[in-house]
Scaffold this active site. Structure first.
Site, PDB file in Angstrom:
ATOM      1  N   GLU A 126       7.461  -0.009  11.814  1.00 56.68           N
ATOM      2  CA  GLU A 126       7.170  -0.723  11.695  1.00 56.68           C
ATOM      3  C   GLU A 126       7.024  -2.475  10.651  1.00 56.68           C
ATOM      4  OE1 GLU A 126       5.060  -2.310   9.109  1.00 56.68           O
ATOM      5  OE2 GLU A 126       6.199  -1.375   7.368  1.00 56.68           O
ATOM      6  N   PRO A 127       6.835  -3.688  11.866  1.00 59.45           N
ATOM      7  CA  PRO A 127       7.610  -5.323  10.906  1.00 59.45           C
ATOM      8  C   PRO A 127       6.553  -5.363   9.716  1.00 59.45           C
ATOM      9  CG  PRO A 127       5.850  -5.249  13.234  1.00 59.45           C
ATOM     10  CD  PRO A 127       6.043  -3.818  12.415  1.00 59.45           C
ATOM     11  N   GLN A 128       5.566  -5.396   9.523  1.00 58.78           N
ATOM     12  CA  GLN A 128       5.025  -5.887   8.051  1.00 58.78           C
ATOM     13  C   GLN A 128       5.333  -6.114   6.885  1.00 58.78           C
ATOM     14  OE1 GLN A 128       1.061  -4.155   7.597  1.00 58.78           O
ATOM     15  NE2 GLN A 128       0.393  -6.159   6.560  1.00 58.78           N
ATOM     16  N   CYS A 173       0.092  -1.502   0.283  1.00 60.31           N
ATOM     17  CA  CYS A 173       0.556  -0.040  -0.068  1.00 60.31           C
ATOM     18  C   CYS A 173       0.790   1.510   0.340  1.00 60.31           C
ATOM     19  CB  CYS A 173      -0.858  -0.108   0.860  1.00 60.31           C
ATOM     20  SG  CYS A 173       0.298   0.084   2.680  1.00 60.31           S
ATOM     21  N   ASN A 174       2.192   1.280   0.480  1.00 59.53           N
ATOM     22  CA  ASN A 174       2.980   2.345   0.493  1.00 59.53           C
ATOM     23  C   ASN A 174       3.677   2.327  -0.566  1.00 59.53           C
ATOM     24  OD1 ASN A 174       1.288   3.827   2.803  1.00 59.53           O
ATOM     25  ND2 ASN A 174       2.993   2.467   4.611  1.00 59.53           N
ATOM     26  N   ARG A 175       4.288   1.649  -1.427  1.00 57.73           N
ATOM     27  CA  ARG A 175       5.734   1.230  -1.730  1.00 57.73           C
ATOM     28  C   ARG A 175       5.351   0.254  -3.558  1.00 57.73           C
ATOM     29  NH1 ARG A 175      10.207   1.940   0.190  1.00 57.73           N
ATOM     30  NH2 ARG A 175       9.213   1.779   2.134  1.00 57.73           N
ATOM     31  N   GLY A 232     -12.519  -7.914   3.631  1.00 60.80           N
ATOM     32  CA  GLY A 232     -10.994  -7.968   2.848  1.00 60.80           C
ATOM     33  C   GLY A 232     -10.716  -9.177   4.042  1.00 60.80           C
ATOM     34  N   ALA A 233      -9.860 -10.497   4.142  1.00 55.72           N
ATOM     35  CA  ALA A 233      -9.429 -11.226   5.282  1.00 55.72           C
ATOM     36  C   ALA A 233      -8.386 -11.132   4.943  1.00 55.72           C
ATOM     37  CB  ALA A 233     -10.020 -12.457   4.960  1.00 55.72           C
TER      38      ALA A 233
END
Length: 417
Positions: free
Chosen positions: A110-112, A50-52, A185-186
């Protein structure tokens, strides 16, 4: 090996641009194969979040990979270029390490993103576009990221996107316990949000997904109920808080659907967080009264909480990263000499076989073993020394001095020798 990375992120491009070059997770493997089969790169990995959106390549001509990206998304290259960053070898390595360590994220530490990078590598492996160079790059990337997270406080006082969404909701509603929450979404991002919102004990949790089974799996964890995306028009009005993040290339919630929901709700406030890229909610929805719509970029200010406490860890992380970059570049340079080393060994092996075959023939004729060994050793010595001796004799000026220096270092000679 021409290591190269390019892309755009939340710092260089607005959401409206990022969503135009985002890759659908189900289409990344085909895109990678297309990139390599078209000759734009020898190896490639696509990281699309979503960010890059970033491409890591082993490409002889990086410009061809950028042209491929523009053509793939049917965009004029000149429209993309103002937002793109291009990173040759050293900078590409450092960037990969910083991204995986959370230093380049909207939420510092952030770890995601680390999990997203690992998923990108798995997709490249499945597509068959991972070679020696990129495999080594990401192997080192994950090792450095682990060291950064283990040895620094980069993740301390972390405010995640999910936590930020809860904080925003609490600004609109006095208590989430009195609200109905709908997740569309899931995937991983929705699962993370579900954890945070469920901790506030909302009145009801609903999960909507393209496949009902996936929605039921997540809903059961929070005693919620599941619906399909086709149920949204009838179910939307029953919910106060909506968090959406799907891989859809088209909006899930249109202005008309939301207008009808507001009418059924008698204009009670509707809070929507759209974490998807491309967006799940039509931009026109933000124009409606009684709708509070937040996108990924809107959350930026909220996630800055705790940033100051983590800034001290950034310097420590950068030291670890610089060391990792140095190690990787040393490996790359060692790979550059491999063809020469291989050629040297093949040449030496050829000479060895020639002298051995000659010695075997002489022994078969009954020649003295001592004479045969002497001749073989002399022959090998002459062949091994012929090329460097000839080069030294032919060299002049600075070239001769350089040859002499190399010869002394290779053979551990002193000047008096």
């Amino acid at each position: 090996m021409q290591l190269f990375a390019f892309g755009l992120n939340h710092q260089t491009a607005p959401l409206a641009v990022r969503e135009q070059v985002a890759f659908n997770v189900d289409g990344i493997e085909n895109a990678l194969r297309d990139l390599v089969e078209n000759g734009a790169a020898k190896e490639a990995t696509i990281l699309s979040t979503c960010n890059r959106m970033e491409l890591y390549c082993n490409a002889a001509k990086p410009e061809h990979a950028i042209d491929w990206l523009a053509e793939y998304h049917k965009l004029p290259r000149q429209e993309l270029e103002p937002y793109l960053y291009t990173l040759p070898r050293d900078l590409a390595v450092k960037h990969s390490f910083r991204v995986a360590s959370g230093l380049d994220s909207m939420v510092l530490g952030e770890p995601q993103i680390l999990g997203q990078m690992k998923q990108a590598v798995r997709q490249a492996e499945q597509a068959g576009t991972m070679g020696i160079l990129l495999h080594k790059l990401f192997q080192n990337t994950f090792s450095v990221a682990k060291q950064v997270r283990t040895e620094t406080e980069i993740g301390a006082n972390l405010v995640s996107m999910a936590a930020a969404a809860v904080r925003l909701a609490e600004r609109i509603f006095p208590s989430i316990e009195e609200q109905n929450v709908l997740f569309i979404g899931a995937g991983e991002m929705i699962e993370l949000n579900a954890v945070y919102f469920a901790a506030r004990n909302p009145k009801r949790i609903t999960v909507a997904n393209r496949t009902l089974e996936r929605a039921q799996t997540l809903a059961r964890q929070y005693n919620g109920h599941a619906i399909t995306l086709s149920d949204l028009p009838e179910q939307l009005a029953q919910n106060d808080i909506i968090v959406t993040c799907t891989a859809s290339q088209l909006p899930i919630l249109g202005k008309g659907m939301v207008e009808r929901a507001l009418k059924a709700r008698r204009h009670k406030p509707l809070f929507i967080v759209d974490l998807a890229v491309p967006r799940d909610v039509e931009t026109e929805v933000s124009e409606l009264n009684d709708v509070f719509l937040y996108t990924v970029d809107d959350i930026a200010e909220v996630v800055k909480d705790g940033l100051e406490a983590r800034q001290g860890a950034v310097k420590e992380a950068e030291v670890i990263i610089e060391s990792g970059v140095s190690d990787f570049l040393h490996w790359m340079e060692s790979r550059d000499v491999v063809p020469t080393i291989r050629a040297l060994r093949e040449n030496a092996e050829h000479s060895r076989r020639q002298e051995l075959e000659k010695a075997v023939r002489l022994l078969a004729k009954g020649e003295s073993p001592e004479k045969v060994l002497e001749a073989m050793s002399r022959g090998l010595t002459n062949k091994f020394l012929h090329a460097p001796t000839h080069a030294l004799n032919q060299a002049h000026g600075k070239d001769r001095d350089n040859f002499l220096d190399v010869a002394r270092r290779l053979h551990h000679l002193h000047n008096d020798e």
